[in-house]
Design a protein around this motif. Structure first.
Motif, short mmCIF file in Angstrom:
data_model
loop_
_atom_site.label_atom_id
_atom_site.label_comp_id
_atom_site.label_asym_id
_atom_site.label_seq_id
_atom_site.Cartn_x
_atom_site.Cartn_y
_atom_site.Cartn_z
N GLU A 1 27.85 26.20 34.05
CA GLU A 1 27.11 27.37 34.26
C GLU A 1 28.13 28.52 34.60
OE1 GLU A 1 25.50 25.88 38.05
OE2 GLU A 1 27.27 26.43 39.18
N THR A 2 27.60 29.73 34.37
CA THR A 2 28.48 30.91 34.30
C THR A 2 28.79 31.43 35.74
OG1 THR A 2 26.34 32.39 34.06
CG2 THR A 2 27.64 31.65 32.15
N CYS A 3 28.06 30.97 36.82
CA CYS A 3 28.04 31.73 38.03
C CYS A 3 29.46 31.34 38.85
CB CYS A 3 26.93 31.32 38.96
SG CYS A 3 26.79 29.54 39.22
N GLN A 4 30.05 30.36 38.31
CA GLN A 4 31.19 29.84 38.95
C GLN A 4 32.34 30.95 38.68
OE1 GLN A 4 31.57 27.52 41.32
NE2 GLN A 4 29.44 26.66 40.85
N GLY A 5 32.28 31.63 37.43
CA GLY A 5 33.17 32.60 37.21
C GLY A 5 32.97 33.69 37.89
N ILE A 6 31.86 34.13 38.50
CA ILE A 6 31.41 35.10 39.53
C ILE A 6 31.90 34.67 40.74
CG2 ILE A 6 29.68 36.28 40.65
CD1 ILE A 6 27.81 36.06 37.89
N TYR A 7 31.79 33.60 41.49
CA TYR A 7 32.26 33.39 42.61
C TYR A 7 33.63 33.55 42.81
CZ TYR A 7 27.66 30.98 42.81
OH TYR A 7 26.22 30.85 42.76
N VAL A 8 34.57 33.11 41.84
CA VAL A 8 36.10 32.95 41.86
C VAL A 8 36.34 34.49 41.74
CG1 VAL A 8 36.15 30.49 41.23
CG2 VAL A 8 36.39 32.39 39.42
N ASN A 9 35.58 35.15 41.05
CA ASN A 9 36.21 36.71 40.80
C ASN A 9 35.56 37.66 41.92
OD1 ASN A 9 37.87 37.40 38.32
ND2 ASN A 9 36.15 35.82 37.52
N TYR A 10 34.85 37.03 43.09
CA TYR A 10 34.34 37.79 43.95
C TYR A 10 35.34 38.68 44.64
CZ TYR A 10 33.53 38.50 48.94
OH TYR A 10 33.48 39.03 50.32
N LYS A 11 36.27 38.15 45.14
CA LYS A 11 37.54 39.05 45.69
C LYS A 11 38.01 40.34 44.81
CE LYS A 11 38.69 38.25 50.02
NZ LYS A 11 38.44 39.63 50.96
N ASN A 12 38.30 39.80 43.58
CA ASN A 12 38.61 40.99 42.60
C ASN A 12 37.70 42.01 42.32
OD1 ASN A 12 41.00 39.47 41.91
ND2 ASN A 12 40.07 38.29 40.20
N VAL A 13 36.55 41.50 42.09
CA VAL A 13 35.59 42.82 41.94
C VAL A 13 35.39 43.65 43.24
CG1 VAL A 13 33.11 43.08 41.24
CG2 VAL A 13 34.38 41.12 40.41
#
Ligand code: ATP
Length: 454
Positions: free
Chosen positions: A166-178
């Motif tokens: 799923e694509t959302c894991q890439g979002i969770y692990v970039n939460y801090k970066n963003v």
């Protein structure tokens, strides 16, 4: 269903993958018009979810990620569907879906034993989809993550890298970066469109269920106490966004999940009336603080949020919306498929909203053996194409046949350059739905089409 699949293939929307080699289960290719339709739907989604919102930003994370991510998220253990195999012909069935078809509730979140019991209690009503047999193996949970041998130079593949499920894991692990690079304040969202892969047990139903597919996901980070009010807002926003694509409200409905995963606050699916009945098009879920908490534990780093005004630190809660591009393309094709009678003949046409039609207008010279008509038509075509890229040239066969071909791919307007055009610079513009034609001066064309697709 057969009519839609056959039109989709014949007219260059969707082809079965690897067809000349006998196909490849659960994978599809998008043809010349399919890729335009798909890209219009993705562009509309991006516009709604990113450009029209000051609180949502975009991301494009990679397909391969550190395998620890899938452990922390629970996917290596829990991302599975229940499978049983026909003892006669070895066909595998997805048990929760087979039970659903006979009106018995079971879902992938249940324990293996529990589903096996329900399956056996109902076995007299379930038949193998291939041979009709009723003798099945015990139910087993089958993990859907697709493994790769990326970086496995010793060939033991003991710690495989996965193709993302799923694509959302890439979002969770970039939460801090963003958060750090954009200086965002809660609530805010991160949106992403990208491929996902699942070892689906029984990928039937055309592009509805693929082993390789694309998702459009938006994860929205909120203060804990605002999670449910934001959830209601997101549900309304997504419902309206789908209606905006031209889907009739009668063919949509909400379905609340009966069996929530332990961390979820609430979960709804938007279901579309596919040819076999209502089924999931999009999920809108309230996920609590599970995802960031799990990754915080998994990586040993704080994934919290510091509220400068109140001085509080906490882990944001997440609500998400998640749609499959393939499911949306299918829904839009099913919705647009129309048969009617025009000029005494039956015809098939795709009644796309002009905004999402793969071709906005087709330009024809009335006759292709008259150089003066062809030259004039080429001029109109180039001028339009400069402003509106999805314009098509068609000079094959007579004008009636061209209209039918354009109807079948859902082109809203056909523009014909005839002998009057040479005299007075007017063309005929034929409307797909009514078949009616009006004369228009060439200089008005661009504005007319732009207005229709706005
Ligand atoms: P299902 O119950 O149909 O297997 P799901 O609940 O597992 O779907 P999610 O994990 O919530 O699906 O995925 C979010 C969205 O991604 C779905 O609403 C759907 O539009 C899309 N999707 C999921 N699996 C597939 C697939 N195999 N092929 C195409 N689209 C999919």
């Amino acid at each position: 269903m057969e009519k839609i699949i056959s039109l989709a293939k014949r007219r260059g929307f969707v082809y079965p993958s690897s067809e000349i080699y006998g196909g490849f289960s659960g994978v599809y290719d998008y043809g010349p018009f399919g890729v335009e339709l798909e890209s219009n739907l993705k562009a509309q989604w991006w516009r709604k979810m990113v450009y029209e919102r000051d609180d949502i930003v975009g991301l494009d994370s990679s397909i391969f990620m550190n395998p620890k991510i899938w452990e922390a998220s629970g996917h290596t253990k829990g991302f599975s569907d229940p499978l049983a195999e026909c003892k006669e012909c070895n066909t595998r069935i997805r048990v929760d879906k087979a039970l659903e078809e006979i009106g018995v509730f079971a879902d992938e979140k249940m324990e293996e034993k529990e589903i096996d019991k329900i399956f056996k209690e109902n076995i007299d009503k379930i038949k193998c989809i291939k041979c009709g047999g009723q003798d099945f193996t015990d139910v087993k949970k089958f993990n859907l993550l697709v493994k790769s041998n990326l970086g496995d130079f010793t060939n033991d593949n003991s710690d495989p890298a996965y193709l993302r499920g799923e694509t959302c894991q890439g979002i969770y692990v970039n939460y801090k970066n963003v958060l750090d690079s954009m200086h965002l304040k809660l609530p805010f969202g991160i949106a992403q469109i990208g491929k996902a892969f699942r070892n689906e047990i029984s990928p039937r139903q055309f592009i509805f269920r693929g082993r390789e597919f694309e998702q459009m996901e938006m994860q929205y980070f909120t203060r804990p106490e605002n999670e449910m009010s934001e959830f209601e807002k997101l549900r309304e926003y997504r419902w309206n966004a789908i209606l905006d694509l031209g889907i009739n409200e009668e063919n949509l409905r909400w379905k609340q999940h009966e069996n929530l995963v332990f961390y979820a606050k609430d979960a709804y699916d938007i279901e579309y009336k596919f040819p076999w009945g209502f089924d999931e098009l999009e999920g809108v879920h309230a996920r609590g603080n599970y995802d960031l908490t799990a990754h915080s534990k998994g990586c040993g780093k704080q994934l919290d949020y510091f509220d400068q005004e109140s001085g509080e630190r906490f882990i944001p809660h997440i609500i998400e919306s998640s749609t499959g591009v393939g499911r949306l393309v299918f829904a839009i094709l099913a919705e647009a498929y129309t048969e009617d009678e025009l000029g005494g003949n039956t015809r098939v046409y795709l009644k796309f909203k002009p905004q999402i039609a793969p071709v906005k207008a087709a330009v024809f010279p009335l006759m292709k053996n008259k150089p003066e008509l062809v030259e004039k038509a080429r001029g109109v075509y180039s001028a339009l194409k400069k402003e509106i890229p999805q314009i098509m040239w068609d000079d094959n066969g007579n004008v009636g046949k061209r209209y039918r071909r354009q109807d079948e791919i859902g082109t809203p307007y056909c523009i014909t350059i005839d002998f009057d055009t040479l005299e007075n610079d007017t063309v005929t513009v034929r409307d797909r739905d009514t078949g009616e034609q009006e004369r228009m001066v060439i200089t008005e064309l661009i504005g007319y089409i732009k207005n229709a697709i706005k």
